[in-house]
Design an enzyme around this catalytic site. Structure first.
Site, PDB file in Angstrom:
ATOM      1  CG  ASN A  46      -1.655   1.329   1.425  1.00 28.16           C
ATOM      2  OD1 ASN A  46      -2.253   1.790   0.373  1.00 28.16           O
ATOM      3  ND2 ASN A  46      -1.294   1.805   2.517  1.00 28.16           N
ATOM      4  CB  SER A  76      -2.035   5.449   0.628  1.00 29.09           C
ATOM      5  OG  SER A  76      -2.108   5.214   1.876  1.00 29.09           O
ATOM      6  N   GLY A  77      -1.148   8.259   0.837  1.00 26.67           N
ATOM      7  CA  GLY A  77      -0.667   9.442   1.322  1.00 26.67           C
ATOM      8  C   GLY A  77      -0.321   9.246   2.694  1.00 26.67           C
ATOM      9  CG  ASP A  81       1.416  15.326  -0.929  1.00 27.59           C
ATOM     10  OD1 ASP A  81       1.798  15.087  -1.956  1.00 27.59           O
ATOM     11  OD2 ASP A  81       0.495  14.640  -0.458  1.00 27.59           O
ATOM     12  N   GLY A 124       2.593  14.890  -5.288  1.00 29.29           N
ATOM     13  CA  GLY A 124       2.984  13.604  -6.276  1.00 29.29           C
ATOM     14  C   GLY A 124       2.964  13.761  -7.569  1.00 29.29           C
ATOM     15  NE  ARG A 172      11.345 -18.614  -9.203  1.00 23.30           N
ATOM     16  CZ  ARG A 172      10.216 -18.516  -8.806  1.00 23.30           C
ATOM     17  NH1 ARG A 172       9.731 -17.349  -8.764  1.00 23.30           N
ATOM     18  NH2 ARG A 172       9.719 -19.467  -8.010  1.00 23.30           N
ATOM     19  CB  VAL A 229      22.755 -17.947  -2.456  1.00 24.15           C
ATOM     20  CG1 VAL A 229      23.594 -18.720  -1.416  1.00 24.15           C
ATOM     21  CG2 VAL A 229      22.642 -16.575  -1.777  1.00 24.15           C
ATOM     22  CE  LYS A 261      24.392 -12.066   0.356  1.00 24.40           C
ATOM     23  NZ  LYS A 261      23.852 -11.882   1.859  1.00 24.40           N
ATOM     24  CG  ASP A 289      16.563  -8.306   6.343  1.00 24.80           C
ATOM     25  OD1 ASP A 289      15.550  -7.858   7.158  1.00 24.80           O
ATOM     26  OD2 ASP A 289      17.036  -8.720   5.523  1.00 24.80           O
TER      27      ASP A 289
HETATM   28  C1  LIG Z   1      -6.342   7.394   5.579  1.00 26.72           C
HETATM   29  C2  LIG Z   1      -6.679   7.786   3.968  1.00 26.72           C
HETATM   30  O1  LIG Z   1      -7.069   9.123   4.109  1.00 26.72           O
HETATM   31  C3  LIG Z   1      -5.195   8.032   3.106  1.00 26.72           C
HETATM   32  N1  LIG Z   1      -5.580   8.325   1.729  1.00 26.72           N
HETATM   33  C4  LIG Z   1      -4.869   9.110   1.111  1.00 26.72           C
HETATM   34  O2  LIG Z   1      -3.745   9.579   1.555  1.00 26.72           O
HETATM   35  O3  LIG Z   1      -5.268   9.483  -0.277  1.00 26.72           O
HETATM   36  P1  LIG Z   1      -4.518   8.511  -1.368  1.00 26.72           P
HETATM   37  O4  LIG Z   1      -5.611   8.861  -2.694  1.00 26.72           O
HETATM   38  O5  LIG Z   1      -4.446   6.682  -1.093  1.00 26.72           O
HETATM   39  O6  LIG Z   1      -3.413   9.126  -1.623  1.00 26.72           O
HETATM   40  C5  LIG Z   1      -3.035  10.292  -1.989  1.00 26.72           C
HETATM   41  C6  LIG Z   1      -1.378  10.783  -2.230  1.00 26.72           C
HETATM   42  O7  LIG Z   1      -0.986   9.975  -3.518  1.00 26.72           O
HETATM   43  C7  LIG Z   1      -0.163  11.018  -3.970  1.00 26.72           C
HETATM   44  N2  LIG Z   1      -0.036  10.994  -5.409  1.00 26.72           N
HETATM   45  C8  LIG Z   1      -1.270  11.167  -6.245  1.00 26.72           C
HETATM   46  N3  LIG Z   1      -0.685  10.985  -7.624  1.00 26.72           N
HETATM   47  C9  LIG Z   1       0.491  10.645  -7.396  1.00 26.72           C
HETATM   48  C10 LIG Z   1       1.759  10.492  -8.255  1.00 26.72           C
HETATM   49  N4  LIG Z   1       1.408  10.380  -9.797  1.00 26.72           N
HETATM   50  N5  LIG Z   1       3.127  10.057  -8.016  1.00 26.72           N
HETATM   51  C11 LIG Z   1       3.212  10.229  -6.685  1.00 26.72           C
HETATM   52  N6  LIG Z   1       2.249  10.351  -5.746  1.00 26.72           N
HETATM   53  C12 LIG Z   1       0.937  10.746  -6.329  1.00 26.72           C
HETATM   54  C13 LIG Z   1      -0.629  12.610  -3.563  1.00 26.72           C
HETATM   55  O8  LIG Z   1       0.485  13.457  -3.541  1.00 26.72           O
HETATM   56  C14 LIG Z   1      -0.980  12.136  -2.288  1.00 26.72           C
HETATM   57  O9  LIG Z   1      -0.090  12.374  -1.179  1.00 26.72           O
HETATM   58  C15 LIG Z   1      -4.414   6.640   3.123  1.00 26.72           C
HETATM   59  O10 LIG Z   1      -4.932   5.807   2.531  1.00 26.72           O
HETATM   60  O11 LIG Z   1      -3.394   6.667   3.690  1.00 26.72           O
HETATM   61 FE   LIG Z   2      -6.288   6.200   0.880  1.00 25.85          FE
END
Ligand SMILES: C[C@@H](O)[C@H](NC(=O)OP(=O)(O)OC[C@H]1O[C@@H](n2cnc3c(N)ncnc32)[C@H](O)[C@@H]1O)C(=O)O
Ligand SMILES: [Fe+2]
Length: 530
Positions: free
Chosen positions: A126, A128-129, A158, A171, A345, A352, A361, A450
């Site tokens: 995952n 995400s933001g 951001d 992003g 793989r 290794v 290695k 690790d």
């Molecule tokens: C808790 C929830 O609110 C949160 N959601 C969230 O953060 O929105 P999401 O749509 O999953 O992600 C947004 C982020 O995704 C980044 N983003 C969008 N397009 C992007 C791109 N082309 N390259 C890099 N980052 C990108 C944005 O800058 C922003 O930081 C989460 O899932 O963490």
């Molecule tokens: Fe999200």
């Protein structure tokens, strides 16, 4: 069945209708765009109050009012936003007189990929933001195999763009600027399957302040951040023995990240799936799809149990909608290759070969990484590994002898030790001994970096191998991270991790510093949703 989903965790007010008969999903979203700076929780909540009723109405119109259940994001996210969306979802379920389903937003980000790809039991990244983590399914729950030690990946990017004075979200703008950039060195921080962005982000800001070209920093930022995420994903595939990876989260819309993950999977013969962008960024489609699966499994909630949870972690969710199949039980071992050592793989970073009691290695070039970053990492890790193996032995910790180091080829010739991985032969006794060994290392200011169950070999004694992520430090935080990494690998793979972790900590306490165990407890309890 038709399920209406409601999403409103932070910036995206969204409603969707998923129809299980056709597998079609209609999504209506309305994004909050801050005028300046990042997301302001109060402003975002005001946006939700405004936009949620509107998007719900559009979704209802699309479904002609025929809805069998209402699902909503119960957390994690910003409290004020979650409350608005939660209240709307509860009211709607009441008006329509249909069941309510409480969905974990992070699990939804990953289940959408599994649903679309039709994978059985993938490792899930995952990106995400507000989050960044790797999940594997084991024994009825998603386990966190690795995660960010500080900010979420999107928020890290951001914050950097805010420093440049660019508007939110940063992003996509970094992705655009990176197209004209060239490589500059930045910090690269991976600890087992965990990682951290703070040092990298400060270095990126400093570089710009000191006059580096913005497009070069954007390019290199992407190269470093996404290589880190790809490396830990590969390590998770290796540790779990899975050959399926799915991507979720808003940063997953980035072409370079997807390219790196696809390349890594191709190089190791694994399958990769990234959902289409409308399902990657925050959206109610993923909530409706998972909500439908939960509703079909009878996983609905009463209004009085439907409180929102801003810190709702994915590993807290009892997974009711899946067969009890598991991915994270295995590791690199197969029936033909019980040690998991001889199948090139399988290793996460090196090939290794075992020949006449000697392990050769070789850190192979990784096609997904920028060639300069790749060369630096392979060289540094080879040199450090050789040095740390012999320093560890001097500290009284069994390690293989180093016969030869070939830096240009990133190759080590090592004594073959042990008959099997600790992953195959984990007992409380051995967990305790490993705790003692790590305490001895830390006493000499050595960090393994690790120490998963795959990096310990069992023979007449326990041997620590693979110091490629090791370094020198006397800081309790770094020592505690070693313990955290080991316990994470046990929690991700053992049916009953608690007694093993207890024995491990007892062994550590017997030889090492109590302050490190206190720091470990603190790391575990740290809220990482920033
Ligand atoms: C808790 C929830 O609110 C949160 N959601 C969230 O953060 O929105 P999401 O749509 O999953 O992600 C947004 C982020 O995704 C980044 N983003 C969008 N397009 C992007 C791109 N082309 N390259 C890099 N980052 C990108 C944005 O800058 C922003 O930081 C989460 O899932 O963490
Ligand atoms: Fe999200």
């Amino acid at each position: 069945m038709r399920v209406l989903g409601v999403e409103g965790t932070a910036w995206c007010a969204s409603a969707a209708v998923h129809d299980t008969a056709t597998d079609e999903t209609f999504i209506e979203s309305d994004a909050y765009e801050p005028e300046s700076g990042g997301i302001h929780p109060r402003e975002a909540a005001e946006h939700m109050g405004d936009a949620i009723p509107r998007v719900i109405e559009t979704a209802l119109d699309h479904a002609d009012g025929e809805i069998d259940a209402v699902a909503f994001s119960q957390g994690p996210g910003l409290g004020p936003c979650l409350r608005v969306a939660g209240t709307a979802a509860r009211a709607l379920a009441g008006t329509l007189d249909v069941p309510l389903v409480g969905v974990n937003h992070m699990v939804a980000h990953l289940e959408i990929g599994r649903h679309e790809a039709d994978f059985d039991s993938p490792v899930c990244l995952n990106a995400s933001g507000a989050n960044a983590h790797l999940l594997g399914f084991h024994d009825g729950r998603y386990r966190v195999l690795g995660e960010t030690m500080d900010t979420g990946v999107g928020n890290a990017i951001d914050k950097f763009t805010r420093h440049l004075g660019w508007s939110h979200p940063g992003g996509p703008k970094v992705e655009e600027a990176a197209k004209d950039g060239e490589y500059v060195d930045l910090p690269y921080v991976v600890k087992g399957m965990d990682f951290s962005f703070s040092g990298l982000m400060s270095a990126a800001k400093d570089a710009v302040d000191e006059g580096a070209a913005v497009e070069d920093v954007c390019f290199s930022l992407q190269e470093h951040i996404f290589a880190m995420l790809t490396e830990v994903s590969e390590r998770a595939l290796s540790l779990t023995g899975s050959d399926e990876l799915v991507l979720g989260g808003g940063v997953g819309q980035n072409d370079r990240l997807r390219e790196m993950l696809a390349e890594m999977c191709e190089q190791r013969g694994a399958e990769f799936y990234a959902p289409e962008p409308r399902f990657l960024r925050d959206n109610a489609g993923m909530i409706a799809v998972l909500g439908a699966e939960m509703a079909a499994a009878g996983d609905t909630i009463e209004i009085e149990d439907s409180a929102i949870d801003p810190d709702f972690r994915p590993d807290e969710v009892p997974v009711t909608w899946r067969e009890n199949e598991s991915v994270a039980v295995g590791h690199g071992a197969t029936a033909d290759d019980p040690s998991g050592l001889t199948d090139p793989r399988r290793g996460a970073e090196a090939v290794v070969d075992v020949q006449d009691g000697v392990v050769v290695k070789r850190r192979i070039p990784k096609a997904y990484r920028h060639p300069d970053l790749d060369a630096n990492l392979r060289r540094d890790r080879t040199v450090l590994e050789a040095r740390l193996l012999s320093e560890a032995r001097k500290a009284g910790v069994p390690t293989p002898l180093v016969h030869d180091v070939d830096v240009p080829e990133a190759t080590l010739r090592l004594q073959h030790v042990g008959d099997t991985d600790l992953a195959d032969a984990l007992t409380t006794e051995r967990a305790r001994t490993l705790g003692e060994h790590l305490a001895r290392l830390h006493g000499r200011e050595l960090v393994h970096g690790d120490p998963t169950t795959k990096n310990v070999r069992v023979g007449d004694r326990l041997f620590l191998i693979d110091f490629g992520l090791g370094y020198h430090s006397g800081h309790p935080e770094d020592h505690a991270m070693d313990l955290h990494v080991f316990e994470g690998s046990v929690e991700g793979t053992a049916a009953e991790p608690a007694p093993l972790c207890r024995a491990f900590e007892d062994g550590y306490a017997a030889v090492g510093d109590e302050a490190v165990l206190e720091r470990l407890a603190e790391i575990r309890g740290r809220g990482r949703y920033q």
